[in-house]
Scaffold this motif. Structure first.
Motif: not given
Length: 290
Positions: A242-255
């Motif tokens: 769940v958390v990785p998918v949410i992070l990947l859906l955000l505007p892409f940044h290396h962090i």
């Protein structure tokens, strides 16, 4: 089962490493030169590091090489052979990318197949064990492979594939838990069948076999509370999918990408700890623990 740290680290990190090698083998990401070198270093550190960690659980690590002689009957031996072959073939493929800027497709595809074959063999070490009904199911290899491929996509920077495959891996993990919860009961194994005394009457333990602990109790009769198990499952599925998918859906940044990888890794470690901690070995019936 006793959740030994060495086996948890091995099955988690080697799965991610071989998953990344599989993606590199099919040409994703399409990198060459020093960038390809960095990807291969990460993949090999994970895969080889995990394999080395697995030897720490052996009573006699110096005898590990003998496992390679039993490939006809042992999934452990097949895992060893496939892992070594995958690493050798992918080393050739990596050399083509790093030194010659060439993607040798046949070599890469063979290496990718061998990498996933190594992960499959690891899963079959557990799936073949009838004495642990929770593991003895078809979803066990699917669980290992789905996490390896999804984690590999995440490490390879394949955002779209990673989102889809992480959701699939999460669904497979949930199904593995749900089906596994009733596996021991469905196996039909109980005190009567374990002792072969069921034909002469009702079987129950009169007294414990002995007053102290022993190797079997330490290794095969690990018990985790249901409340703690449920909480850890929630934590594991949130962190791994769940958390990785949410992070990947955000505007892409290396962090965000780095945090997604770290979250997924933590979630898989938690799920793999539960994989061992929740495994009910039938030997527990002898001690009245099931």
């Amino acid at each position: 089962m006793h959740p030994a740290p060495s086996v948890i680290i091995f099955s988690t990190f080697s799965g991610l490493g071989f998953g990344l090698l599989a993606w590199l083998g099919i040409g994703l990401p399409a990198v060459t030169g020093w960038v390809a070198f960095v990807f291969y270093v990460i993949a090999y550190l994970l895969a080889v590091g995990g394999l080395i960690a697995s030897t720490f659980h052996l009573g006699h690590p110096e005898r590990a090489l003998k496992a390679f002689t039993q490939w006809r009957t042992s999934w452990l031996s097949r895992e060893g052979w496939l892992a070594v072959l995958a690493l050798l073939v992918m080393a050739v493929h990596g050399a083509g990318l790093v030194f010659f800027d060439q993607h040798w497709w046949p070599v890469g595809l063979i290496g990718a197949a061998l990498s996933l074959g190594a992960v499959f063999s690891t899963s079959m070490i557990y799936a073949q064990l009838k004495a642990i009904p929770r593991w003895h199911q078809k979803l066990t290899p699917v669980n290992f492979l789905s996490l390896s491929i999804a984690g590999g996509a995440l490490l390879a920077g394949q955002v779209t594939w990673a989102i889809v495959l992480l959701l699939v891996a999460g669904a497979v993990q949930l199904a593995t838990w749900l089906i596994g919860d009733g596996a021991f009961a469905r196996s039909g194994t109980n005190m009567a069948s374990a002792t072969r005394l069921g034909t002469i009457g009702k079987v129950r333990a009169f007294e414990p076999p002995h007053t102290g602990t022993n190797y079997l109790l330490r290794e095969f009769v690990y018990v985790i509370g249901r409340k703690h198990s449920f909480k850890l499952r929630i934590i594991a599925i949130m962190l791994m999918a769940v958390v990785p998918v949410i992070l990947l859906l955000l505007p892409f940044h290396h962090i965000e990408a780095l945090l997604a990888v770290l979250s997924h890794l933590a979630g898989v470690l938690a799920a793999r700890w539960l994989f061992f901690a929740e495994a009910e070995h039938v030997v527990g019936l002898y001690y009245g623990k099931r």
